[in-house]
Design a protein around this motif. Sequence first.
Motif, short mmCIF file in Angstrom:
data_model
loop_
_atom_site.label_atom_id
_atom_site.label_comp_id
_atom_site.label_asym_id
_atom_site.label_seq_id
_atom_site.Cartn_x
_atom_site.Cartn_y
_atom_site.Cartn_z
N ARG A 246 0.85 -1.19 0.00
CA ARG A 246 0.00 0.00 0.00
C ARG A 246 0.89 1.24 0.00
N THR B 96 -13.69 -5.24 0.30
CA THR B 96 -13.38 -4.47 1.51
C THR B 96 -12.74 -5.36 2.58
N ALA C 198 -9.22 -6.37 1.44
CA ALA C 198 -8.33 -5.21 1.51
C ALA C 198 -7.93 -4.92 2.95
N GLN C 199 -8.91 -5.01 3.86
CA GLN C 199 -8.59 -4.76 5.28
C GLN C 199 -7.70 -5.85 5.86
N ASP D 10 -5.27 -1.01 -0.59
CA ASP D 10 -6.37 -0.11 -0.95
C ASP D 10 -7.28 -0.80 -1.97
N VAL D 11 -8.58 -0.62 -1.78
CA VAL D 11 -9.56 -1.32 -2.62
C VAL D 11 -9.36 -1.06 -4.12
#
Length: 318
Positions: A153, A247, A250-251, A256-257
């Motif tokens: 990221r 989501t 990504a988390q 980042d989505v």
Amino acid sequence: MRILHFISLVPTVFSLQARGLKIACSQQWIEHTPLAYAATNFYKADDTASLISGGVPNLADRSVDLAGNAETQGLKNYVQHKNYRLIGIIVEVTYRLVANKAAGIATLADLRGKRIGTIAGTSAEVFVRQLLATGAGLSQTDYTTVNGNVCMREPCAANTFPAQLRDRKIDAFGVWETAVELGIRALGGEDKVVVFKNASVYREVYSLYSTEEKLRDAGTRQRIVQFVRALNQTYEVFRNSPDSVYTTVAQTVGVDVPVLKRVWADHIWGPGRLDKELIDYLEREDQYLARVDRRQPFSRAELERFVDTSVYEEAMQG
Ligand SMILES: *[C@@H]1O[C@H](CO)[C@@H](O)[C@H](O)[C@H]1NC(C)=O
Ligand SMILES: *[C@@H]1O[C@H](CO)[C@@H](O)[C@H](O)[C@H]1NC(C)=O
């Protein structure tokens, strides 16, 4: 509600009460996310599945039931542990190599004499070497490899490949995502780079592993079969309803989505096929690894024993 225990930072605790499946995998990468998702959403044994940080080598610890890792680590560990078994494919990923056009690179052959980022001893190095050998006839002495770190990221730290590419410390790099996508962005977008990939030359076959002993134990085997069913349900979601998982994924891995969405199509979510074609693929890679590690390659019979199709077949019968 099922609870997923993340105990990656805590050393393994042995307990007589210890139940539930313990799964070792690296929790930083996109590839492992079906394991986390299946454990949280679909694993229906009256039990939990917990992830610990690691991979195939952790199967030497008897308290670990399953592991997730690329086929490269599977093969490397099978050398010393003939009881390890590859029992399913979680995801196949077409790795990519991104090169800086401004360094005079338009074709794979232009990588002669260049500095190429990758991580020694991993699937990423296998990818880079196979791609350059097969696609351009380049041998290891025709270019220089440079170690670096993966960035997942932005902002990417100076010791990561995307930053090294931007700073002209390397001319290209090949590794897993989302680093390559961030490398393209670091140089200012797609018209500044050339991206090379070839799934028939190299794709990561990120797989699920267990041991012969675990699979022989009726209770453990039953739980593993249940978990494979939970994974099967997960692949369906990852393949057909990615909007519902971007989501979460990504988390889980800290990306980042929008970047995740761009690399999603390079991930073919399981179950894959544990067939002759896979054995052929493993055999080719093993011949390369055997040369590098100065050992005998596995026989066809050893590779056929390594890939155990019976768990998946049992799961699909349920
Ligand atoms: C991918 O590699 C295979 C095997 O070397 C080759 O036949 C094929 O043409 C390559 N595909 C592309 C798109 O370069
Ligand atoms: C596995 O998933 C497929 C769909 O992707 C489904 O057709 C099949 O019934 C599933 N099998 C089991 C045992 O869950």
